[in-house]
Design a protein around this motif. Sequence first.
Motif, PDB file in Angstrom:
ATOM      1  N   GLU A   1      22.389  -7.232   9.696  1.00 32.50           N
ATOM      2  CA  GLU A   1      22.212  -8.068   8.803  1.00 32.50           C
ATOM      3  C   GLU A   1      21.179  -7.834   7.612  1.00 32.50           C
ATOM      4  N   MET A   2      20.272  -6.765   8.010  1.00 30.22           N
ATOM      5  CA  MET A   2      19.397  -6.061   7.128  1.00 30.22           C
ATOM      6  C   MET A   2      19.767  -5.035   6.254  1.00 30.22           C
ATOM      7  N   GLY A   3      20.977  -4.540   6.864  1.00 23.55           N
ATOM      8  CA  GLY A   3      21.552  -3.414   5.836  1.00 23.55           C
ATOM      9  C   GLY A   3      20.902  -2.234   6.361  1.00 23.55           C
ATOM     10  N   ALA A   4      20.316  -2.080   7.728  1.00 24.26           N
ATOM     11  CA  ALA A   4      19.548  -1.097   7.843  1.00 24.26           C
ATOM     12  C   ALA A   4      20.125   0.137   8.680  1.00 24.26           C
ATOM     13  N   ALA A   5      19.493   1.416   9.063  1.00 22.74           N
ATOM     14  CA  ALA A   5      19.762   2.166   9.595  1.00 22.74           C
ATOM     15  C   ALA A   5      19.036   1.801  11.194  1.00 22.74           C
ATOM     16  N   MET A   6      19.886   2.235  12.153  1.00 23.47           N
ATOM     17  CA  MET A   6      19.246   2.271  13.697  1.00 23.47           C
ATOM     18  C   MET A   6      18.450   3.251  13.948  1.00 23.47           C
ATOM     19  N   GLY A   7      17.427   3.112  14.676  1.00 31.36           N
ATOM     20  CA  GLY A   7      16.544   4.317  15.473  1.00 31.36           C
ATOM     21  C   GLY A   7      16.077   3.914  16.845  1.00 31.36           C
ATOM     22  N   ALA A   8      15.509   4.633  17.295  1.00 31.54           N
ATOM     23  CA  ALA A   8      15.162   4.640  18.819  1.00 31.54           C
ATOM     24  C   ALA A   8      13.815   5.255  19.058  1.00 31.54           C
ATOM     25  N   SER A   9      13.382   4.986  20.066  1.00 30.37           N
ATOM     26  CA  SER A   9      12.201   5.884  20.596  1.00 30.37           C
ATOM     27  C   SER A   9      12.629   6.789  21.501  1.00 30.37           C
ATOM     28  N   ARG A  10      11.777   7.830  21.937  1.00 32.53           N
ATOM     29  CA  ARG A  10      12.206   8.900  22.826  1.00 32.53           C
ATOM     30  C   ARG A  10      12.360   8.157  24.322  1.00 32.53           C
ATOM     31  N   ALA A  11      11.763   7.192  24.511  1.00 35.52           N
ATOM     32  CA  ALA A  11      11.698   6.594  25.907  1.00 35.52           C
ATOM     33  C   ALA A  11      13.226   6.101  25.836  1.00 35.52           C
ATOM     34  N   ALA A  12      13.692   5.224  24.897  1.00 37.26           N
ATOM     35  CA  ALA A  12      15.067   4.601  24.885  1.00 37.26           C
ATOM     36  C   ALA A  12      16.166   5.764  24.872  1.00 37.26           C
TER      37      ALA A  12
ATOM     38  N   ALA B   1      12.958 -13.507  19.853  1.00 33.26           N
ATOM     39  CA  ALA B   1      12.549 -13.333  18.497  1.00 33.26           C
ATOM     40  C   ALA B   1      13.718 -12.682  17.572  1.00 33.26           C
ATOM     41  N   VAL B   2      14.227 -11.460  18.335  1.00 36.73           N
ATOM     42  CA  VAL B   2      14.956 -10.732  17.298  1.00 36.73           C
ATOM     43  C   VAL B   2      16.393 -11.582  17.008  1.00 36.73           C
ATOM     44  N   PRO B   3      17.152 -12.091  17.864  1.00 39.01           N
ATOM     45  CA  PRO B   3      18.250 -12.970  17.685  1.00 39.01           C
ATOM     46  C   PRO B   3      17.803 -14.037  16.475  1.00 39.01           C
ATOM     47  N   GLU B   4      16.650 -14.627  16.534  1.00 33.09           N
ATOM     48  CA  GLU B   4      16.349 -15.680  15.659  1.00 33.09           C
ATOM     49  C   GLU B   4      16.083 -14.932  14.469  1.00 33.09           C
ATOM     50  N   MET B   5      15.788 -14.178  14.318  1.00 31.31           N
ATOM     51  CA  MET B   5      15.362 -13.135  12.927  1.00 31.31           C
ATOM     52  C   MET B   5      16.799 -12.922  12.287  1.00 31.31           C
ATOM     53  N   ALA B   6      17.647 -12.354  13.328  1.00 31.14           N
ATOM     54  CA  ALA B   6      18.983 -12.086  12.684  1.00 31.14           C
ATOM     55  C   ALA B   6      19.706 -13.245  12.164  1.00 31.14           C
ATOM     56  N   GLU B   7      19.640 -14.554  12.803  1.00 34.57           N
ATOM     57  CA  GLU B   7      20.022 -15.646  12.260  1.00 34.57           C
ATOM     58  C   GLU B   7      19.491 -16.231  11.194  1.00 34.57           C
ATOM     59  N   GLU B   8      18.327 -15.910  11.150  1.00 35.91           N
ATOM     60  CA  GLU B   8      17.688 -16.393   9.718  1.00 35.91           C
ATOM     61  C   GLU B   8      18.117 -15.583   8.709  1.00 35.91           C
ATOM     62  N   MET B   9      18.161 -14.116   8.891  1.00 35.06           N
ATOM     63  CA  MET B   9      18.677 -13.282   7.673  1.00 35.06           C
ATOM     64  C   MET B   9      20.023 -13.526   7.339  1.00 35.06           C
ATOM     65  N   LYS B  10      20.940 -13.956   8.273  1.00 40.64           N
ATOM     66  CA  LYS B  10      22.329 -14.430   8.077  1.00 40.64           C
ATOM     67  C   LYS B  10      22.351 -15.634   7.149  1.00 40.64           C
ATOM     68  N   LYS B  11      21.337 -16.768   7.500  1.00 38.36           N
ATOM     69  CA  LYS B  11      21.362 -17.849   6.381  1.00 38.36           C
ATOM     70  C   LYS B  11      20.927 -17.396   5.103  1.00 38.36           C
ATOM     71  N   LEU B  12      19.724 -16.542   4.942  1.00 41.41           N
ATOM     72  CA  LEU B  12      19.443 -16.128   3.777  1.00 41.41           C
ATOM     73  C   LEU B  12      20.401 -15.542   2.864  1.00 41.41           C
ATOM     74  N   LYS B  13      21.362 -14.544   3.601  1.00 44.44           N
ATOM     75  CA  LYS B  13      22.396 -13.919   2.854  1.00 44.44           C
ATOM     76  C   LYS B  13      23.356 -14.738   2.421  1.00 44.44           C
ATOM     77  N   HIS B  14      23.578 -16.028   3.001  1.00 47.45           N
ATOM     78  CA  HIS B  14      24.677 -16.946   2.932  1.00 47.45           C
ATOM     79  C   HIS B  14      24.512 -17.979   2.063  1.00 47.45           C
ATOM     80  N   SER B  15      22.931 -18.232   1.647  1.00 43.06           N
ATOM     81  CA  SER B  15      22.377 -19.277   0.935  1.00 43.06           C
ATOM     82  C   SER B  15      22.626 -19.133  -0.537  1.00 43.06           C
TER      83      SER B  15
END
Length: 324
Positions: free
Chosen positions: A228-239, A310-324
Motif C-alpha cells: 500500500e505504501m509502494g515501499a521496499a521490504m527489509g528485515a532485521s538480522r534476527a528475522a 497497528a500494522v493492519p490498521e495502518m494498511a487499511e488507512e493507507m488503502k482508504k487514502l489511496k482510493h479517496s
Amino acid sequence: MGDVLIFAEHQGGHFPKTTLTAVNAGLELAKKRGGNAIAVVAGDAPEALAGEIAKYGVSKVIALAHANLKNYVADAHAAALAALVKKAGAEFVLATATAVGKDLAPRLAARLGAPMASEITAINDDGTYIRPMYAGNAMATIELDGPVKVITVRGTAFDAAKPADSAASVEKADAEIDPSAAKTEFVSFNQTKSDRPQLTEARIVVSGGRGLKSGDNFKTVLEPLVDEMGAAMGASRAAVDAGFVPNDLQVGQTGKVVAPELYVAVGISGAIQHLAGMKDSKIIVAINKDEEAPIFNVADYGLVADLFKAVPEMAEEMKKLKHS
C-alpha cells in the motif's frame, strides 16, 4: 594531479543509484585534489553505457572492453582495472561499497600494493577521510599514504550525481587481463525478481523484525502495508537468521545499508547492528510494544503498540487514502 578513476558499476544494462553516488563522491575528491574525475565502464561492449555515464559531469569516460568483462568476475575485473590504473597514472580508484565494490576493491588494492579506505562517509579538505567503526559508534579520521589509493564510499553518505550541461568524451580501451585472472568462469546469475522497488534505491522502506514471529506473518501482516505504501521490504538480522525471510532483505551492518526518505521499523528492537544500516534515513518510524526498545532512541516518530493490530490498521488507512 590527483586523477580519480571511478568504477561505474552497472546491472542489467543500467546504472543503479549507487553508481551515481560514486560519481558524485569522485567529483568531490577530484575537485579537492586538483585532478580529473574519470569514469570507467567495464564490459564486453560498454560503449553505450559509457555514453550514459558521460552525462554526469565527469571529465572523461573510459569504455574498458574485453570478452571476459561481459559479466562481473572479481579476478578479471581486478586485473583489468589494475592494468588501467598503472597505464593512466591515476592517484585514486573509487567505487561504492556495494556487494561488487566490497568484493573488487580489496583485490584491486592487493594487485596495486595500495592502501585502502573502506566505506568512507566524508572527504576532508586536508586529504583525510572519515569512516565509521564499531557499527557507527565511532568515526575514524584516516589518511592513506602511497602513490595510488583505493577507496570505497558508503552509498548513503553522498548524494547521487546530477546530469551536467554537456557530456564528456568517451575513450575506448582494450582491457589487459593476465592469464592468471582467467581461471574463474561466470556460470549464471540468479536474480530475485520482485515488483517492489529495490531495497537500496527505494524512497520508502518497511522492515520487519523478530517481533513478527514467523515468515507467514511477514506475508499476511507486513506485506499489505509494504504494498500500500509502494515501499521496499527489509528485515532485521534476527528475522533473517530465524528463516522468516531471505537474507537479501537484511538491513544492517552485515546486510544492506539504506537511507530512504521514510524508514518504518516494525517489531525491530533496534540492536546497534541494525541501526548501522538505516540510521541515516531521513524520517524513521518505529512500531514496537516495548517502550524501552532502543529503536525509539533514533526514531522521529514512535508508536508503542501491538504490531499485529497497528500494522493492519495502518494498511487499511493507507488503502482508504489511496482510493479517496
